[in-house]
Design a protein around this motif. Structure first.
Motif, PDB file in Angstrom:
ATOM      1  N   SER A  96       0.701  -1.212   0.034  1.00 43.76           N
ATOM      2  CA  SER A  96       0.032   0.041   0.071  1.00 43.76           C
ATOM      3  C   SER A  96       0.771   1.399  -0.269  1.00 43.76           C
ATOM      4  O   SER A  96       0.354   2.261  -0.434  1.00 43.76           O
ATOM      5  CB  SER A  96      -0.789   0.190   1.006  1.00 43.76           C
ATOM      6  N   GLU A  97       2.115   1.407   0.566  1.00 39.49           N
ATOM      7  CA  GLU A  97       2.972   2.453   0.620  1.00 39.49           C
ATOM      8  C   GLU A  97       3.314   2.669  -0.868  1.00 39.49           C
ATOM      9  O   GLU A  97       3.328   3.939  -1.263  1.00 39.49           O
ATOM     10  CB  GLU A  97       4.126   2.280   1.515  1.00 39.49           C
ATOM     11  N   ASP A  98       3.382   1.694  -1.492  1.00 43.28           N
ATOM     12  CA  ASP A  98       4.104   1.860  -2.906  1.00 43.28           C
ATOM     13  C   ASP A  98       3.190   2.710  -3.622  1.00 43.28           C
ATOM     14  O   ASP A  98       3.169   3.339  -4.574  1.00 43.28           O
ATOM     15  CB  ASP A  98       4.720   0.650  -3.609  1.00 43.28           C
ATOM     16  N   TRP A  99       1.695   1.992  -3.502  1.00 45.39           N
ATOM     17  CA  TRP A  99       0.822   2.575  -4.227  1.00 45.39           C
ATOM     18  C   TRP A  99       0.134   3.862  -3.846  1.00 45.39           C
ATOM     19  O   TRP A  99      -0.113   4.791  -4.905  1.00 45.39           O
ATOM     20  CB  TRP A  99      -0.476   1.533  -4.177  1.00 45.39           C
ATOM     21  N   ARG A 100       0.488   4.367  -2.732  1.00 44.74           N
ATOM     22  CA  ARG A 100       0.138   5.440  -2.243  1.00 44.74           C
ATOM     23  C   ARG A 100       1.231   6.583  -2.853  1.00 44.74           C
ATOM     24  O   ARG A 100       0.942   7.704  -3.207  1.00 44.74           O
ATOM     25  CB  ARG A 100       0.302   5.880  -0.714  1.00 44.74           C
ATOM     26  N   GLY A 101       2.518   6.041  -3.014  1.00 45.54           N
ATOM     27  CA  GLY A 101       3.545   6.635  -3.647  1.00 45.54           C
ATOM     28  C   GLY A 101       3.320   7.152  -5.083  1.00 45.54           C
ATOM     29  O   GLY A 101       3.532   8.244  -5.571  1.00 45.54           O
ATOM     30  N   LEU A 102       2.728   6.099  -5.619  1.00 48.24           N
ATOM     31  CA  LEU A 102       2.338   6.226  -7.077  1.00 48.24           C
ATOM     32  C   LEU A 102       1.271   7.329  -7.246  1.00 48.24           C
ATOM     33  O   LEU A 102       1.164   8.150  -8.362  1.00 48.24           O
ATOM     34  CB  LEU A 102       1.787   4.984  -7.937  1.00 48.24           C
ATOM     35  N   ASP A 103       0.379   7.074  -6.460  1.00 47.77           N
ATOM     36  CA  ASP A 103      -0.666   8.365  -6.460  1.00 47.77           C
ATOM     37  C   ASP A 103      -0.194   9.701  -6.149  1.00 47.77           C
ATOM     38  O   ASP A 103      -0.563  10.641  -6.860  1.00 47.77           O
ATOM     39  CB  ASP A 103      -1.756   8.110  -5.447  1.00 47.77           C
ATOM     40  N   ARG A 104       0.784   9.827  -5.539  1.00 53.86           N
ATOM     41  CA  ARG A 104       1.359  11.121  -5.124  1.00 53.86           C
ATOM     42  C   ARG A 104       1.998  11.508  -6.504  1.00 53.86           C
ATOM     43  O   ARG A 104       2.374  12.779  -6.780  1.00 53.86           O
ATOM     44  CB  ARG A 104       2.318  10.963  -3.762  1.00 53.86           C
ATOM     45  N   ILE A 105       3.078  10.807  -7.112  1.00 53.49           N
ATOM     46  CA  ILE A 105       3.610  11.092  -8.329  1.00 53.49           C
ATOM     47  C   ILE A 105       2.479  11.640  -9.313  1.00 53.49           C
ATOM     48  O   ILE A 105       2.948  12.519  -9.827  1.00 53.49           O
ATOM     49  CB  ILE A 105       4.461   9.919  -8.921  1.00 53.49           C
ATOM     50  N   VAL A 106       1.486  11.104  -9.645  1.00 52.83           N
ATOM     51  CA  VAL A 106       0.340  11.559 -10.329  1.00 52.83           C
ATOM     52  C   VAL A 106      -0.120  12.973  -9.969  1.00 52.83           C
ATOM     53  O   VAL A 106      -0.351  13.779 -10.735  1.00 52.83           O
ATOM     54  CB  VAL A 106      -0.758  10.444 -10.555  1.00 52.83           C
ATOM     55  N   GLU A 107      -0.356  13.009  -8.771  1.00 54.51           N
ATOM     56  CA  GLU A 107      -0.912  14.446  -8.034  1.00 54.51           C
ATOM     57  C   GLU A 107       0.320  15.304  -8.396  1.00 54.51           C
ATOM     58  O   GLU A 107      -0.109  16.542  -8.777  1.00 54.51           O
ATOM     59  CB  GLU A 107      -1.131  14.166  -6.622  1.00 54.51           C
ATOM     60  N   ASP A 108       1.648  15.235  -8.047  1.00 51.67           N
ATOM     61  CA  ASP A 108       2.577  15.926  -8.362  1.00 51.67           C
ATOM     62  C   ASP A 108       2.837  16.610  -9.732  1.00 51.67           C
ATOM     63  O   ASP A 108       2.708  17.605 -10.044  1.00 51.67           O
ATOM     64  CB  ASP A 108       3.769  15.645  -7.803  1.00 51.67           C
ATOM     65  N   PHE A 109       2.481  15.466 -10.693  1.00 52.30           N
ATOM     66  CA  PHE A 109       2.541  15.803 -12.042  1.00 52.30           C
ATOM     67  C   PHE A 109       1.392  16.624 -12.439  1.00 52.30           C
ATOM     68  O   PHE A 109       1.663  17.630 -13.255  1.00 52.30           O
ATOM     69  CB  PHE A 109       2.438  14.436 -12.785  1.00 52.30           C
ATOM     70  N   ALA A 110       0.170  16.515 -11.930  1.00 50.39           N
ATOM     71  CA  ALA A 110      -1.017  17.371 -12.170  1.00 50.39           C
ATOM     72  C   ALA A 110      -0.682  18.806 -11.687  1.00 50.39           C
ATOM     73  O   ALA A 110      -1.034  19.801 -12.586  1.00 50.39           O
ATOM     74  CB  ALA A 110      -2.260  16.560 -11.621  1.00 50.39           C
ATOM     75  N   GLU A 111      -0.116  18.925 -10.583  1.00 50.30           N
ATOM     76  CA  GLU A 111       0.212  20.322  -9.942  1.00 50.30           C
ATOM     77  C   GLU A 111       1.175  20.923 -10.856  1.00 50.30           C
ATOM     78  O   GLU A 111       0.962  22.414 -11.348  1.00 50.30           O
ATOM     79  CB  GLU A 111       0.536  20.177  -8.703  1.00 50.30           C
ATOM     80  N   VAL A 112       2.232  20.222 -11.435  1.00 53.28           N
ATOM     81  CA  VAL A 112       3.193  20.814 -12.190  1.00 53.28           C
ATOM     82  C   VAL A 112       2.781  21.120 -13.674  1.00 53.28           C
ATOM     83  O   VAL A 112       3.049  22.205 -14.307  1.00 53.28           O
ATOM     84  CB  VAL A 112       4.615  19.715 -12.426  1.00 53.28           C
ATOM     85  N   THR A 113       1.988  20.554 -14.255  1.00 53.18           N
ATOM     86  CA  THR A 113       1.350  20.604 -15.507  1.00 53.18           C
ATOM     87  C   THR A 113       0.223  21.283 -15.778  1.00 53.18           C
ATOM     88  O   THR A 113       0.117  21.792 -16.796  1.00 53.18           O
ATOM     89  CB  THR A 113       1.432  19.249 -16.151  1.00 53.18           C
ATOM     90  N   GLY A 114      -0.508  21.337 -14.659  1.00 52.99           N
ATOM     91  CA  GLY A 114      -1.995  22.002 -14.979  1.00 52.99           C
ATOM     92  C   GLY A 114      -2.818  21.185 -15.535  1.00 52.99           C
ATOM     93  O   GLY A 114      -4.130  21.461 -15.706  1.00 52.99           O
ATOM     94  N   TRP A 115      -2.574  19.922 -15.753  1.00 54.58           N
ATOM     95  CA  TRP A 115      -3.606  18.838 -16.299  1.00 54.58           C
ATOM     96  C   TRP A 115      -3.680  17.607 -15.200  1.00 54.58           C
ATOM     97  O   TRP A 115      -2.878  16.936 -14.796  1.00 54.58           O
ATOM     98  CB  TRP A 115      -3.181  18.342 -17.442  1.00 54.58           C
ATOM     99  N   THR A 116      -4.737  17.390 -14.642  1.00 57.90           N
ATOM    100  CA  THR A 116      -5.122  16.068 -13.935  1.00 57.90           C
ATOM    101  C   THR A 116      -5.644  15.299 -14.791  1.00 57.90           C
ATOM    102  O   THR A 116      -6.981  15.399 -15.354  1.00 57.90           O
ATOM    103  CB  THR A 116      -6.190  16.841 -12.973  1.00 57.90           C
ATOM    104  N   PRO A 117      -5.238  13.986 -15.008  1.00 54.14           N
ATOM    105  CA  PRO A 117      -5.953  13.271 -15.914  1.00 54.14           C
ATOM    106  C   PRO A 117      -7.263  12.734 -15.416  1.00 54.14           C
ATOM    107  O   PRO A 117      -7.367  12.378 -14.131  1.00 54.14           O
ATOM    108  CB  PRO A 117      -4.912  11.921 -15.864  1.00 54.14           C
ATOM    109  N   ASP A 118      -8.248  12.588 -16.280  1.00 53.28           N
ATOM    110  CA  ASP A 118      -9.445  12.019 -15.851  1.00 53.28           C
ATOM    111  C   ASP A 118      -9.530  10.714 -15.537  1.00 53.28           C
ATOM    112  O   ASP A 118     -10.225  10.018 -14.806  1.00 53.28           O
ATOM    113  CB  ASP A 118     -10.659  12.581 -16.781  1.00 53.28           C
ATOM    114  N   ARG A 119      -8.546   9.935 -15.995  1.00 53.16           N
ATOM    115  CA  ARG A 119      -8.479   8.421 -15.638  1.00 53.16           C
ATOM    116  C   ARG A 119      -6.852   8.118 -15.836  1.00 53.16           C
ATOM    117  O   ARG A 119      -6.249   8.123 -16.755  1.00 53.16           O
ATOM    118  CB  ARG A 119      -9.296   7.427 -16.573  1.00 53.16           C
ATOM    119  N   ALA A 120      -6.250   7.718 -14.769  1.00 49.92           N
ATOM    120  CA  ALA A 120      -4.946   7.415 -14.564  1.00 49.92           C
ATOM    121  C   ALA A 120      -4.738   6.126 -13.926  1.00 49.92           C
ATOM    122  O   ALA A 120      -5.743   5.766 -12.991  1.00 49.92           O
ATOM    123  CB  ALA A 120      -4.244   8.419 -13.751  1.00 49.92           C
ATOM    124  N   GLU A 121      -4.385   5.182 -14.763  1.00 52.03           N
ATOM    125  CA  GLU A 121      -4.126   3.862 -14.249  1.00 52.03           C
ATOM    126  C   GLU A 121      -2.701   3.401 -14.158  1.00 52.03           C
ATOM    127  O   GLU A 121      -1.772   4.016 -15.049  1.00 52.03           O
ATOM    128  CB  GLU A 121      -4.785   2.834 -15.284  1.00 52.03           C
TER     129      GLU A 121
END
Length: 175
Positions: A96-121
């Motif tokens: 679960s710690e790894d999966w939370r880390g993966l979610d944080r990476i997507v969140e950080d990416f969204a913050e940097v780019t200004g785009w939040t994927p509507d579906r991220a897998e």
């Protein structure tokens, strides 16, 4: 439907996944353009109805060409259905710690780019010691030894679950 399948890869697994997705969508009757995002600058996106973006995570971040593409095209990406496939070895595990880390990476990416994927897998990548330099091989062996204790650390191994990926793409395209 006209679809863009764009990818940013480090060792080739994201490209392999993108090709697989592009072939699956084409076999389903869609027009598909497969594109390395290193060649994405100035691409006329308005000719596409949807997009699939595939990118690998290394050292906690995505490749620069994905970040640049998302920043430059955030408005279009927000208006269109986009499936974002995030590729990593961490996605092969069940911690679960790894999966939370993966979610944080997507969140950080969204913050940097200004785009939040509507579906991220999250999609499991591959371990390829035959292609690593000495330093990377040392680091990757330690990661795999922890994540997959029974793995042969000298043998290449693909962790991508192709049937699950097919189901994911099929679900997204009809949704």
């Amino acid at each position: 439907m006209k679809l863009l399948v764009g990818y940013a890869t480090t060792e080739g697994q994201s490209r392999k996944i993108a090709r697989h997705v592009a072939d699956r969508l084409a076999d389903a009757g869609h027009m598909v353009e497969l594109l390395s995002l290193t060649d994405g600058e100035g691409l006329a996106l308005d000719r596409f109805d949807r997009a699939v973006l595939v990118a690998s995570i290394h050292a906690g971040q995505y490749r620069k060409e994905l970040t640049s593409f998302a920043q430059d095209n955030a408005l279009w990406l927000r208006r269109q259905p986009v499936l974002f496939l995030s590729v990593s070895l961490a996605a092969a595990g069940h911690e679960s710690e790894d999966w939370r880390g993966l979610d944080r990476i997507v969140e950080d990416f969204a913050e940097v780019t200004g785009w939040t994927p509507d579906r991220a897998e999250q999609v499991a990548g591959a371990y390829r010691p035959s292609e690593y330099d000495l330093f990377k091989r040392f680091i990757m062996r330690r990661i795999i030894a922890t994540k997959d204790p029974g793995a042969d650390l000298d043998t290449d191994r693909e962790y991508t679950d192709w049937p699950a990926l097919d189901a994911l793409v099929d679900d997204w395209i009809v949704g």
